[in-house]
Motif scaffolding. Structure first.
Motif: not given
Ligand code: SF4
Length: 146
Positions: A20, A27, A67, A75, A77-78, A82, A89, A92
């Motif tokens: 991530c 992603v 993303l 990422c 969202f990290w 997460c 997604p 992931c």
């Molecule tokens: S698991 Fe969550 S933080 Fe990791 S790449 Fe996927 S969306 Fe991003």
């Protein structure tokens, strides 16, 4: 011919977040991913795409939805993990049982060199692995204009 993973493969996530963070990568988002994530963020699709997504080159040509990354390649969202884990997604959710990673034992070993969870822990059956492949195939990335 039997796939090399006919007897299953071992993988348990070590929560290292290596997949991530730190390195640039795509992603991809399916329609379902987009829908679930937009609801989770309480946004309409257009706003969600503007804030969290970017258009990147797709396998079939054209551009598909991915993303965004932060400037350090984490990422979007990290944040200490997460932040959308429950609706993360399909890419992931199905890691590391991806078509390219399962294309050969060498590809699997190569993936293992970047992920400490591959090769140890839970034994995932062939059925489980093939279910991940099917899930990913059923949820292709969103392509711009298609
Ligand atoms: S698991 Fe969550 S933080 Fe990791 S790449 Fe996927 S969306 Fe991003």
């Amino acid at each position: 011919m039997e796939p090399f993973f006919a007897s299953g493969l071992r993988f348990s996530c070590k929560r290292c977040s290596a997949c991530c963070r730190h390195e640039s990568g795509f992603v991809f988002l399916s329609k379902r991913d987009l829908s679930l994530l937009a609801v989770e963020r309480q946004m309409g699709y257009t706003e969600f795409v503007k804030v969290y997504c970017r258009w990147v080159p797709g396998e079939r040509g054209g551009e598909c939805l991915s993303l965004k990354e932060k400037s350090n390649y984490d990422c979007i969202f990290w944040d200490q993990g997460c932040t959308v884990y429950e609706v993360r997604p399909v890419q992931c959710r199905t890691f590391p049982f991806w078509r390219n990673v399962l294309s050969s034992p060498t590809a699997w070993e190569l993936a293992a060199s970047g992920c400490p969870g591959i090769g140890g822990g839970i034994l995932h059956s062939r059925d489980r692995i093939e279910a991940c492949l099917a899930e990913r195939a059923a949820e292709p990335p969103v392509y711009r204009g298609i």
